[in-house]
Structures are given as C-alpha cells and as structure tokens.
Design an enzyme around this catalytic site. Sequence first.
Site, PDB file in Angstrom:
ATOM      1  N   ASN A  21       0.855  -1.192   0.000  1.00  0.00           N
ATOM      2  CA  ASN A  21       0.000   0.000   0.000  1.00  0.00           C
ATOM      3  C   ASN A  21       0.882   1.230   0.000  1.00  0.00           C
ATOM      4  O   ASN A  21       1.787   1.350   0.835  1.00  0.00           O
ATOM      5  CB  ASN A  21      -0.895   0.043   1.245  1.00  0.00           C
ATOM      6  CG  ASN A  21      -1.909   1.171   1.148  1.00  0.00           C
ATOM      7  OD1 ASN A  21      -2.732   1.163   0.241  1.00  0.00           O
ATOM      8  ND2 ASN A  21      -1.824   2.142   2.032  1.00  0.00           N
ATOM      9  N   GLU A  22       0.650   2.114  -0.944  1.00  0.00           N
ATOM     10  CA  GLU A  22       1.416   3.362  -1.015  1.00  0.00           C
ATOM     11  C   GLU A  22       2.874   3.099  -0.650  1.00  0.00           C
ATOM     12  O   GLU A  22       3.399   3.653   0.325  1.00  0.00           O
ATOM     13  CB  GLU A  22       0.807   4.429  -0.122  1.00  0.00           C
ATOM     14  CG  GLU A  22      -0.540   4.909  -0.621  1.00  0.00           C
ATOM     15  CD  GLU A  22      -1.076   6.122   0.149  1.00  0.00           C
ATOM     16  OE1 GLU A  22      -0.588   6.381   1.264  1.00  0.00           O
ATOM     17  OE2 GLU A  22      -1.976   6.793  -0.372  1.00  0.00           O
ATOM     18  N   GLU A  73      -7.622   5.775  -4.235  1.00  0.00           N
ATOM     19  CA  GLU A  73      -8.085   6.388  -2.979  1.00  0.00           C
ATOM     20  C   GLU A  73      -8.273   7.874  -3.178  1.00  0.00           C
ATOM     21  O   GLU A  73      -7.448   8.519  -3.839  1.00  0.00           O
ATOM     22  CB  GLU A  73      -7.021   6.272  -1.874  1.00  0.00           C
ATOM     23  CG  GLU A  73      -6.768   4.923  -1.300  1.00  0.00           C
ATOM     24  CD  GLU A  73      -5.715   5.017  -0.182  1.00  0.00           C
ATOM     25  OE1 GLU A  73      -5.541   6.093   0.417  1.00  0.00           O
ATOM     26  OE2 GLU A  73      -5.069   3.993   0.080  1.00  0.00           O
ATOM     27  N   GLU A 127      -7.399   6.655  12.310  1.00  0.00           N
ATOM     28  CA  GLU A 127      -8.144   7.264  11.205  1.00  0.00           C
ATOM     29  C   GLU A 127      -9.639   7.346  11.487  1.00  0.00           C
ATOM     30  O   GLU A 127     -10.447   7.448  10.562  1.00  0.00           O
ATOM     31  CB  GLU A 127      -7.833   6.513   9.905  1.00  0.00           C
ATOM     32  CG  GLU A 127      -6.403   6.816   9.486  1.00  0.00           C
ATOM     33  CD  GLU A 127      -5.923   6.088   8.256  1.00  0.00           C
ATOM     34  OE1 GLU A 127      -6.432   4.991   7.981  1.00  0.00           O
ATOM     35  OE2 GLU A 127      -5.029   6.616   7.581  1.00  0.00           O
TER      36      GLU A 127
HETATM   37  C1  GAL Z   1      -3.450   6.890   2.507  1.00  0.00           C
HETATM   38  C2  GAL Z   1      -3.423   5.423   2.906  1.00  0.00           C
HETATM   39  C3  GAL Z   1      -4.727   4.945   3.492  1.00  0.00           C
HETATM   40  C4  GAL Z   1      -5.231   5.952   4.472  1.00  0.00           C
HETATM   41  C5  GAL Z   1      -5.394   7.282   3.793  1.00  0.00           C
HETATM   42  C6  GAL Z   1      -5.951   8.364   4.683  1.00  0.00           C
HETATM   43  O1  GAL Z   1      -2.167   7.425   2.576  1.00  0.00           O
HETATM   44  O2  GAL Z   1      -3.106   4.613   1.802  1.00  0.00           O
HETATM   45  O3  GAL Z   1      -4.500   3.696   4.106  1.00  0.00           O
HETATM   46  O4  GAL Z   1      -4.316   6.053   5.513  1.00  0.00           O
HETATM   47  O5  GAL Z   1      -4.136   7.721   3.359  1.00  0.00           O
HETATM   48  O6  GAL Z   1      -6.035   9.603   4.010  1.00  0.00           O
END
Ligand code: GAL
Length: 681
Positions: free
Chosen positions: A161-162, A319, A367
Amino acid sequence: MISTLQSRMLRGADGDPAPRLAFGADYNPEQWPRDVWDEDIRLMREAGVTVVSVGIFSWARIQPDADTWDFGWLDEVMDLLHAGGIGVDLATATASPPPWLSTAHPEILPVTATGETLWPGARQHWRPTSPVFRAHALRLVREIATRYKDHPALVAWHVSNELGCHNVYDYSDDAARAFRIWLRARYGTLDALNDAWGTAFWSQRYSDWEQILPPRLAASHPNPTQQLDFKRFSSDALKEHLIAERDLLREITPGIPVTTNFMVMGNTKGMNYPDWAGEIDFVSNDHYVHPGPQDRDELSFSANLTSGIAQGKPWFLMEHSTSAVNWQPVNVPKRPGDLARDALLHVAHGADAVCYFQWRQSAAGAEKYHSAMVPHAGADSDVFRAVAALGATLKTLAPVAGSERETASVGILYDWDSWWASEQDSHPTELLDYRQEALDWYSALLALGIRTDLITTRNDLSRYQVVVAPVLHVVPAELAKELTRYGEQGGHLITTYFSGIVDENDRVWLGGYPGALRDLLGIRIEEFAPLLDGVGVELDDSSTGTLWTDRISATDADTEVLVRYAGGELAGLPAITRRRSGSGSASYVSTRLGVEQLTRLLPRLLEPAGVRSELPAGLRGSVELTVRRGAGARFLFLVNRTDTSLPVTGLPGDVLIGTTGQDGALVLGPREVAVLRQPAT
Ligand code: GAL
C-alpha cells in the site's frame, strides 16, 4: 494495459461484460463485527459499488503468528462480495508487519538519518532492503495468492500500500549494503564513482566500496551526488520490492492484473513513478486535497500528471476522500458538490475508476476522524446520499470507460531528477519550490482556458506545439539534444531560472549558465542572483519578480528581449528572452512570477506557436476543459472552477451528464461537471 483493466477490473465480479467506470473503496471488514458485513454489502449495492480493495492492513489477522494462518474470515468476505456482484482488488497485505514479526526480527525496522529506529505501533515499519522482511512478505504473498487464485471475486492484485509512504528513506546497515550494490551496478568502478561524485572535494575520495554510506547525519552538507543517488536508490529499492511481489503474483495467477497505488500528489516526491509505471499492469493513484488557494488546480495537476505517467491510458483512482481527512493540521470537510466534482475531475483526466479511502468510517484507531463512504452517522447522511448519487452518475458515464486522453497542444514537463536535485541543500537559495513553480504555470494555463498535458521525459515531446519546462535543472546530454531537436523541428520551448545547469551526476555544465541549454536559448549567465525572501524586483512590463534573477547576456542575433528588469542592480538588462530557430522558439523566464503575472505573460510566449483556448471566450478561466477520446467518440469534460452558475453555449455535443435549462441549453452549476459527447472524426 487497457484490455486487462477493461476485462477484469472494470467489469467487477457480476459477470456483466459491458465496460464501465469502477466505483468503490478500501474495505476493512476485520474492523467490524460479522453482522455489519451484510449491511455493508447491501449498502454497497445501493451505492453502485463495483469493486473494493480488501486486506490492505490484514497481515496480523491473516497470520496471527509465524506458523498459523487464518483465512476463514477472508474466505467469507470474498464469498459475500462475490455474491453481491462486487469484484475484489485483493491486497497482498504486506504494508504493515504484525507485532510478532517486528518483535522476533527488530532488524526489519527502518532507521532515520540520525540513527533513530522507527518503532512498530503505526504502520509501514519495514526496511525496503531487509532480506528478512522480504522473505516474510513473499511467504505471505504466496499463501494469499495460492488460496485465492481461482476465486471468482478476484479481479486484480493490490501490492502492499502506497509503497514508500512512511519508509522511503531508510539509512540502516541493510540500506548501506544495498546502496553499495546499487552504486556498483551504476558506476562499475570506484574511479567512475569518485569522478561522478566529485570526491576530490573535501577529501571524500573512496578507496573501498565498504567505505560508502547512505547520507547519514553529517558535520555539514553531505556530498550532493551521494544525496541524489541515494534518492534514486531509495526509489529503486521500493520498486524492487514491488517487482518481487509482482513476479510471485504473475507466477501464481498469470491472468490477474497487478497494480500498486501511487501517491502522485502534493509534495510526495520520493518515488520516481514514471520509472515504476512500466512494472505494473495498470497505474493506480491516491489523491487527497490540501485545502488552500490552488487546491483544485493541484488536484487537476496531479490527475493530469498521473495520466502522463500512464502514457495517456486510463488509470485507476484507488483512494481519495469523500470529505475531511485526519492528518492535516486542521481537517475541514468538503462543501456540497465537492464530492462529485473532485471525483469527476479525476475521471476527466483519465481515471476509469473512482475509489475512496475507505468504505466505512472506523470507530477506533488513528483514522477514526477520516471521512468515508459510510460515515459515523450511517447511511442516513448527506455524505452517503452524495456517494450514491455519484455511483449513479458513473453508470451514466460508462461510455467513457477505456477512452484515452486526447493530446493537448501544450505540455508541461515534470521531471523527477530535476525535482530532486533542484531542491537539495547548499544551493543558491533554499526557497526554491519545484512543484509550486510547475503548478503556477499550470494554473496560469487553466486561467487562460488552454488545455495542457502534464508529461515526463518518458512522453513523446514532439506531440506538443509548446513544451513548458519549469526549473529543468538536470539536463543530461541526451535530453539537451532532444530539446534542441524539438526546437529545430518547430517546437516551442519555454523554460525558467535554474534550468540546464547540471548533468545526471549533478555536475555543472561549464562555460556559463544555462549550460546545456545555452545555445538553444541564445543567452549566457555568469552568476545567479537569487533574491532574499520578501524582496521583489520590478520588470518593465509592470510585473514583479521574486525568488531569483539572472544577469543575462543575449549571445545570438536571433535572441529577442521580451521583458527587461526595471529596477535593482539589473535594471535595463534582459529578464525574459526568446530565441527563434527556424519555425520553433526557445523562451527563458529568469524570475519567479506567480500565477497572475504568468497569466498575463503567457499569451506573448504562446504567440509564435499560435496556441489558443478551445473554449468559447466567456468560459475561459472559469471552466477547465479536458478531452478523452474513445473508438467512436470524443468526450469533453467541462469542470466549473467557480462558485457561480455558468451558461454554456458554443460547444456542440450530446449532454452525457450535466444540467440543462428549459431551453435545452447546458448550465454548469457551481463546481459542477458536465460531459459532452461528440463523434470522433
Ligand atoms: C493513505 C493510505 C490509506 C489511508 C489514507 C488516509 O495514505 O493509503 O490507508 O491512511 O491515506 O487519508
């Protein structure tokens, strides 16, 4: 690339063969009791969700200790989603190692430049070069891929992920070892490295590879080429991890496309995505708005650059947020209309999928205050209603799926090496902001209503009538040749201060600046003259430059001076120049002008190329236009950049989405997006 994206990802798991735009989110059912899952599927169907990314942070749940696997819950989730007609972009789950692993192997933890360990407790606490981490991660990937290889819900693989979000720069001993291997491959001999790095300076000459370290905290500025190479190496180390997972997935499931979510946004600059894009089956991106004066220009810029990285092919928005995030100093919610406009602006720039972080807003964890498709308030909420409305809009936009970006007449060249090198320490100024300069040129072109493509050095420059290359600092000999050829063959190059200065090893092109571009631009500069913060210099076109000035001499009979300095030490000397060569031209802007002044200047710079807006005069600046081209149709996306309603006249085409008045005329409401379909000629 399109065919895999179209055939798997966009159809979802419901068997419907018609191409469509995908819609969905990260789905983290392990955070919720079992009975919530049924409601999730019901609401996903109600909202028009077609795909979800599952398992991104599930390592500790899937493998609770080194020798135990627990797939029961994930089997059920996969089955439920499939029964609901929803496809799964299944994560390899390697992003966040579980506590048992970091306890047993603390040697996987990253180390900062100052020697501090990044401890577990958050996520992504792993060294990209750790052989121990790699072995555990690949074991997990093998288990997951083998278990789900034939599952009918599986439509794509989501690697980690990222990659690099929190661990791009690791200065550990593992990193030091891998850095030396990388340097040996790049330079072959120590002599070549010593020469490239200029180690005659400050007694830095290396006599053994083992003496070389990552640029850890040092007494003063670490060697600049060592810093630049460490950035390249760090990007490559993550890319290697991506390739290792990808190779395993391809071995087990050759027919399932593999992606990983990029972060082409804001100041995320550690990963050289143009260089990664060729390693995956389709490009995915994550984007979050940073509220501020240029926030939606920045969204457009990032989406546009993602399209450039994907070579104009459709890509996947993996995302973004329905409303506020949780990680900015103050997290403001989106205004009405922003949710749809933001999503559709990505589609306008080539996204064939609109996905969010995340499906259901978490009740606990870091989060919990981050927005989601289903907020804490539940489905009886404005956010969920806006989500469902967007799902319906995306269905209407199905004909857009698979279409590519239609090349614009202007390209802005965005170059990772220049971004990395121009902002390093020990330079004429530390105030230079590479991305902001590029964004300002982009905003100015938006203000003029001129369609522009963001491109990288991997795109074909010759497709553009005008190439704007702000702060193109690193110009290897090959690129200098390409730009010269571009100019000679009728292209119009516009570049700025601190361009053409160094080669790929960050060594200065001698004989006067802008070194590699001196002849093409027909100018010579002996000394930079950056400005102190807050100081401005008047130009004779009544604009004011900041940040930088240059004492320019025109060296070619064909160099015209467009604008001169009107104040300060350089009064009367050239500030903006243009050299015509054949039917092409090369312009140089020696100071920082900002959006408004660039908007005034640009028509003059674009004039030899004859580039003008394709929008009716009344819409220029208020509306952003992008064009996607499919087999038989062109799709014109019109995005209202303002908070007022705008009547749209003078653009032919069927209204695919948009509001029409009683007279049938299109009206763009505040922040609204309309799409017109025209036959492709
Ligand atoms: C991204 C990440 C997600 C979540 C999101 C929140 O960087 O891939 O898992 O954390 O940000 O904005």
